[in-house]
Design a protein around this motif. Structure first.
Motif, PDB file in Angstrom:
ATOM      1  N   ASP A  94      -7.388   3.731   3.520  1.00  0.00           N
ATOM      2  CA  ASP A  94      -6.850   5.059   3.788  1.00  0.00           C
ATOM      3  C   ASP A  94      -5.591   4.936   4.637  1.00  0.00           C
ATOM      4  O   ASP A  94      -5.670   4.621   5.835  1.00  0.00           O
ATOM      5  N   ASP A 139      -9.727  -4.205  -2.575  1.00  0.00           N
ATOM      6  CA  ASP A 139     -10.469  -3.034  -2.123  1.00  0.00           C
ATOM      7  C   ASP A 139     -11.440  -2.550  -3.209  1.00  0.00           C
ATOM      8  O   ASP A 139     -11.138  -1.649  -3.990  1.00  0.00           O
ATOM      9  N   HIS A 190      -9.822  -0.995   9.058  1.00  0.00           N
ATOM     10  CA  HIS A 190      -8.441  -0.577   9.291  1.00  0.00           C
ATOM     11  C   HIS A 190      -7.903  -1.150  10.599  1.00  0.00           C
ATOM     12  O   HIS A 190      -6.716  -1.497  10.686  1.00  0.00           O
ATOM     13  N   ASN A 231     -12.353   1.214  -2.976  1.00  0.00           N
ATOM     14  CA  ASN A 231     -11.253   2.193  -2.940  1.00  0.00           C
ATOM     15  C   ASN A 231     -11.283   2.944  -1.600  1.00  0.00           C
ATOM     16  O   ASN A 231     -11.131   4.162  -1.545  1.00  0.00           O
ATOM     17  N   SER A 232     -11.483   2.183  -0.532  1.00  0.00           N
ATOM     18  CA  SER A 232     -11.722   2.812   0.772  1.00  0.00           C
ATOM     19  C   SER A 232     -10.510   2.742   1.692  1.00  0.00           C
ATOM     20  O   SER A 232     -10.546   3.284   2.793  1.00  0.00           O
ATOM     21  N   SER A 241       0.827  -1.213   0.000  1.00  0.00           N
ATOM     22  CA  SER A 241       0.000   0.000   0.000  1.00  0.00           C
ATOM     23  C   SER A 241       0.859   1.260   0.000  1.00  0.00           C
ATOM     24  O   SER A 241       0.409   2.326  -0.403  1.00  0.00           O
ATOM     25  N   LEU A 262       0.389   4.576  -2.358  1.00  0.00           N
ATOM     26  CA  LEU A 262       0.394   5.945  -1.827  1.00  0.00           C
ATOM     27  C   LEU A 262       1.280   6.851  -2.691  1.00  0.00           C
ATOM     28  O   LEU A 262       0.945   8.004  -2.964  1.00  0.00           O
ATOM     29  N   LYS A 280     -18.726   4.669   7.863  1.00  0.00           N
ATOM     30  CA  LYS A 280     -17.546   5.157   8.584  1.00  0.00           C
ATOM     31  C   LYS A 280     -17.052   4.131   9.588  1.00  0.00           C
ATOM     32  O   LYS A 280     -15.857   3.847   9.686  1.00  0.00           O
ATOM     33  N   ASN A 312     -15.493   1.221   7.989  1.00  0.00           N
ATOM     34  CA  ASN A 312     -14.151   1.576   7.551  1.00  0.00           C
ATOM     35  C   ASN A 312     -13.156   1.497   8.707  1.00  0.00           C
ATOM     36  O   ASN A 312     -12.029   1.030   8.551  1.00  0.00           O
ATOM     37  N   ILE A 324      -5.536   6.686   8.053  1.00  0.00           N
ATOM     38  CA  ILE A 324      -6.213   6.055   9.203  1.00  0.00           C
ATOM     39  C   ILE A 324      -5.255   5.050   9.853  1.00  0.00           C
ATOM     40  O   ILE A 324      -5.144   4.969  11.082  1.00  0.00           O
TER      41      ILE A 324
END
Lengths: 848, 235
Positions: free
Chosen positions: B77, B71, B54, B74-75, A436, A440, B47, B50, B80
């Protein structure tokens, strides 16, 4: 028999493929062909190919089978052994493919659109010159005498008919319905498409002839070549006496030398049983429809331009014809036009669009300019160019999205590779698994340097010419070349993200880009060097059509259904673009410029000292950027002043894509109200009055000094609004719906407008455009708005609201200048300002 | 090795509530119970879902599992992850260990499941697939590809095989309370009221089913009775 000519169109019916070819004598040949659509089976991993071959040959729907080598998809590094299977007819194609799927082997070229597949399989393209050898049993071969890569090509004169139908609207009805009878049918007949401009309007318009029974013979005055005639058929109950008095049939026969069944039918209907005239209201409509049928047969147009053809006119005519028990025959083959319109919404580049389902007319090229995504920009000649390049019939091409056209061009390029590249079913290539952290770094998009909102003097705009397509071409970026298997150790490395790119094989996307970029360069040159205005517009249309493809090619590279795209190739392009923009920025600094703003492939720069602000220095800098990066860069122009605006409600945050400025000659605007689709004409006029005045001023200081005059301009327009002296159509908002009218839950202006459309019998969906004015903004009902279709010269509107709206249009241009120089505005205007920008860190520290 | 099936997350009346402080409990779940199973988490609360996703990733990292993420939404992050990692963990290393790919249509989802199935050979491998059914649902609604149901079936069979091999698979999906959603794969038991004001969303097990649950082991799939759990089991 052998025919030489231009392929007009094709149509499948039953086992036969109908092809219309127009030869140099302008005779249209209708050929019935035995076309055997082809698909491929990859047998390279099968243990007993001979057995498979023999079994395939025994399949009842298989005409013949060949064994050959081809690249099984663009990902393959070596050609594979494949079975090339010819199916007995297009109608059996899907069934045959379904049965071969059971083998569990990879199948190729199975999901192309049938008409495009015909051109793929026969290595031909529409509106291209070819030689067709046609046997009596329907077997044929096509030999192209034309190349879709050629920039110059001849097209046989095409006959064009433009049709507009006007219904009688019922009293109190805003929109016409299928129940309304026909009032008039306007028909323009043009014997050569060269008599039309790029938007298919006559270059030299002729006056319209009102067709009445007494002058019906006018329709035979049309010359064979170079003629334009315009008729209006009035639906009147007076055709009968005329037909009774004249033996028109003989005249027609001698003119055309062929049986005139339609005309005979029309005559019979008009005369009634036993020669007794029996006309009433419907009867007259019937004769008008029969006359339309007759004109189609008599004139036999290649291109049929029908205003709102897909969305209303054709289903409406069919409805009327059925109710009158008449067969509507507009095509070169009998066909049934659907009775209902269908439309679908789609989302593209952040916006909803609405598209009507196309209605194709066999043998003719039916164009509905309002149901085309790019016709307004490219015109007819742009459509022809894309049609030839992509092997897409022109009527389909005009309605396709630009991504579909791009894919078709890529498929043409792939199919003509040696050995050919086969097309896998669907698009299954996904992003690769990556840490990942890599995502990024790689998923960053283009660079933006937001400017501080405000006005700047002496600014240069420079931008790379077609940067993204050029990167794809130069760095060989395609889905099969980025992170390829063959160059893991020695491929070219993409800066910043470390992907490797193939150095052994040329990708399909770069090959396509080369074709399009070269062509566009050529047409741009022609456009600029051409003296004739109409020719210039024609080249501009073609150039625009290619530009559309170039504009969308990068986005399409990352699109989920792009056949030759992948996320990695998409990321590779942006990585290169970031590098080149940073390089350009460094070079600008070396030449004494600072970067005020930048967006993806363009920079706005300002000299740090006046000695750098010379043409010689700029040209040297541009040369240096082009030399070091390898990409052409343009000087967009020198702005006497330029204003970068802020986002709504935050005066300190740059909007990036909203700015306006004055060149030494001219104005450039981006993103401000005047450029927005929804803005009413009155706000546009106000902003243009202001911009025209401002463009005459040389520096920001002069603009600040003359701000009173700008306020005078605003007050002039406000007075007009408040005294109801504006044309009501100048107040119309054009708002594109983001969802279906029934999905609105809150009471916004849009929801009331959508409900008002519904009240008048028109249900809108996402992507449809509403046109309305604000009647009374204080109301919370559908009377808050009036639709454009309901407007008359005395329609009421909310003058106070529009007056305030003009204030906002004024501040849309001036707000950031006001804050930058602390200009004092009248209180009525000052109240509409958004919050002042946050103080800079330096100011903040000094304050504390 | 037989495994017990338990919910991997839970809903309260306030929605799916997970914060970093619950991580040790999730870790406990992972370490002992969740190996070799498919779990399907549905929630209206995007939320929170999500956050769960994570925190589960972070938990798998701290237990040195291999991590793959498909994914569909495309969530993912990284910020996070950075927030949850705090000062104790090296975000860069965590991101380096999470192998991620994003499908954008249903055929790509299958392609990624096939891809990941080549690399999963045993337990201690987490495959997280946020919004897994969404692209299939979209394809069915838009009638985009012929035979999409077969593609979905293929994907789920592959996931089952991975679970039998010992991988832990967590699928998530968001549901909209009001809107009708075409069901493409029902794989969980819906919420249950376990006391007057508390709901438990029991998460499972096997696609296409059902009010009973399945467990996966090296000996194949066995039907087991549903577990009745309360929130007390977690705290």
């Amino acid at each position: 028999m052998e025919f030489v000519g231009w392929i007009m169109n094709i149509h499948f019916r039953g086992q036969k493929t109908h092809l219309w070819l127009k030869d140099e004598m302008q005779t249209v040949h209708h050929l019935e062909l035995n076309y055997y659509p082809i698909f491929y089976v990859d047998v390279s991993k099968h243990s007993n190919v001979r057995y498979l071959l023999s079994q395939a040959q025994k399949h009842p729907f298989v005409k013949r089978v060949e064994l050959m080598h081809a690249f099984a998809s663009n990902e393959s590094s070596t050609p594979s052994l494949v079975l090339k299977i010819y199916v007995v007819s297009p109608e059996k194609f899907d069934t045959t493919v379904k049965s071969f799927k059971k083998l569990g082997l990879p199948l190729y070229n199975i999901d192309l659109h049938p008409r495009e597949k015909f051109f793929q399989d026969t290595a031909s393209f529409p509106l291209g010159k070819c030689r067709i050898s046609h046997e009596e049993n329907g077997d044929f071969t096509i030999e192209m005498m034309d190349d879709f890569r050629k920039p110059f090509y001849d097209i046989i004169p095409l006959k064009v008919a433009k049709i507009r139908v006007q219904p009688f609207k019922a009293p109190n009805s805003v929109f016409p319905t299928f129940r309304d009878p026909i009032a008039t049918i306007d028909i323009d007949l043009i014997t050569n498409h060269c008599l039309l401009d790029t938007n298919l309007n006559p270059i030299h318009p002729v006056s319209r002839i009102d067709l009445f029974p007494c002058n019906l013979l006018e329709i035979f005055h049309l010359k064979r070549d170079w003629d334009v005639q315009s008729y209006r058929i009035h639906v009147l109950p007076s055709l009968v006496p005329f037909f009774k008095s004249l033996n028109l049939q003989n005249t027609v026969d001698s003119f055309l030398n062929r049986p005139m069944q339609v005309f005979q039918t029309m005559m019979e209907l008009i005369m009634g049983n036993g020669g007794t005239p029996s006309f009433d209201k419907c009867f007259d409509e019937a004769s008008a429809l029969l006359l339309l049928n007759f004109l189609m047969m008599y004139f036999d147009p290649d291109i049929l331009v029908i205003v709102d053809g897909d969305s209303f006119t054709l289903p409406y005519l069919q409805h009327r014809a059925i109710s009158l028990d008449i067969r509507l025959e507009l095509g070169r083959l009998p066909s049934r036009i659907p009775l209902h319109t269908k439309s679908q919404s789609y989302f593209s580049y952040g916006r909803f669009y609405r598209k009507n389902m196309p209605i194709f007319i066999p043998g003719r090229i039916h164009i509905d300019q309002r149901n085309s995504h790019f016709f307004n920009d490219t015109g007819f000649y742009g459509v022809i160019e894309l049609s030839r390049l992509g092997g897409i019939p022109p009527d389909r091409c005009a309605r396709n999205s630009i991504g579909t056209v791009l894919t078709a061009i890529e498929l043409m390029v792939a199919a003509r590779s040696i050995p050919p590249v086969l097309i896998p079913n669907g698009k299954a290539k996904s992003e690769r698994f990556k840490p990942s952290e890599t995502i990024l770094a790689s998923d960053n998009g283009g660079i933006t340097y937001p400017a501080l909102p405000g006005i700047y003097a002496d600014v240069w705009g420079i931008d790379f010419v077609s940067l993204y397509p050029s990167i794809m071409l130069k760095h060989n970026i395609s889905s099969e070349t980025v992170l390829c298997e063959c160059c893991k150790g020695d491929g070219d490395i993409v800066p910043g993200i470390g992907y490797h790119v193939c150095i052994r094989r040329r990708g399909i996307v770069p090959m396509t880009m080369q074709l399009i970029l070269e062509k566009r360069l050529f047409y741009k040159y022609l456009q600029k060097s051409c003296v004739d205005e109409y020719l210039r517009r024609r080249y501009q249309g073609i150039s625009n059509s290619l530009k559309w493809v170039l504009v969308s090619c990068f986005g399409y590279l990352g699109f989920k259904n792009a056949r030759f795209g992948s996320i990695e190739s998409h990321q590779a392009v942006t990585a290169y673009a970031r590098k080149y923009l940073v390089d350009a920025q460094h070079i600008c600094r070396q030449f004494g410029f600072k970067v005020l703003a930048g967006l993806t492939d363009s920079l706005f720069i300002q000299a740090t000292e006046s000695k750098f602000n010379t043409l010689q220095n700029i040209s040297q800098m541009v040369f240096e950027i082009s030399r070091q990066t390898g990409f052409a860069i343009n000087v967009d122009g020198h702005f006497k002043w330029i204003v970068f605006t802020s986002i709504k409600g935050h005066a300190s945050i740059s909007a990036l894509n909203r700015y306006f400025g004055a060149y030494d000659a001219g104005i450039k605007i981006r993103g401000i109200l005047s450029r927005q689709h929804s803005t009413p004409e009155i706000a546009r006029k106000l902003q243009w009055d202001m911009l025209e005045f401002m463009s005459g001023l040389a520096t920001p200081t002069e603009i600040i000094k003359r701000i009173d005059h700008l306020i005078d301009i605003l007050e002039k327009w406000k007075r007009k609004v408040l005294s109801y002296q504006v044309n009501r159509h100048d107040l119309v908002f054009r708002v594109r719906l983001g969802k279906s009218a029934s999905d609105y839950v809150s009471n916004t202006v849009q929801s009331y407008a959508a409900k008002r459309y519904l009240l008048h019998g028109r249900s809108l969906g996402a992507g449809d455009t509403m046109r309305f004015i604000i009647k009374d903004n204080s109301l919370r009902s559908i009377d808050r708005v009036i639709l454009e279709d309901e407007l008359d010269s005395s329609s009421p509107y909310d003058a106070e609201w529009y007056s305030e709206y003009l204030d906002r249009a004024f501040l849309d241009l001036m707000e950031n200048i006001v804050y930058q120089f602390n200009i004092c505005l009248p209180s009525w205007l000052h109240d509409n300002l958004s919050d002042p920008p946050a103080p800079s860190l330096e100011t903040f520290l000094s304050m504390s | 090795m037989d495994m017990m099936l338990v919910p991997a997350a839970f809903l309260s009346n306030n929605g799916l509530q997970v914060n970093p402080r619950t991580l040790p409990r999730l870790h406990r779940l992972f370490g002992h119970w969740l190996v070799g199973s498919i779990h399907f988490i549905e929630s209206e609360d995007i939320k929170s879902l999500n956050k769960v996703m994570h925190s589960v990733l972070l938990d798998a990292y701290t237990n040195e599992w291999k991590i793959s993420v498909i994914d569909s939404a495309n969530s993912f992050d990284p910020f996070i992850i950075d927030h949850y990692a705090g000062d104790d963990l090296d975000t860069s290393d965590i991101l380096g260990q999470i192998h991620l790919a994003r499908p954008f249509q249903a055929l790509q989802t299958l392609s990624l499941v096939q891809d990941v199935s080549r690399h999963i050979t045993g337990p201690f491998h987490l495959l997280l697939a946020p919004s897994f059914p969404s692209l299939f649902r979209q394809a069915i609604e838009e009638d985009a590809y012929s035979g999409i149901e077969v593609t979905l079936l293929q994907s789920i069979r592959l996931l089952q095989q991975l679970a039998v091999r010992g991988a832990t698979i967590i699928l998530t999906d968001t549901i909209d309370d009001g809107a009708f959603i075409q069901p493409v794969c029902k794989v969980h038991v819906r919420q249950r009221r376990i006391s007057n004001d508390t709901w438990l969303d029991q998460l499972i097990a096997h696609p296409f089913l059902p009010p009973v649950e399945f467990k996966f082991s090296e000996n194949g799939v066995k039907k087991v009775p549903s577990q009745q759990l309360t929130l007390d089991d977690f705290f």
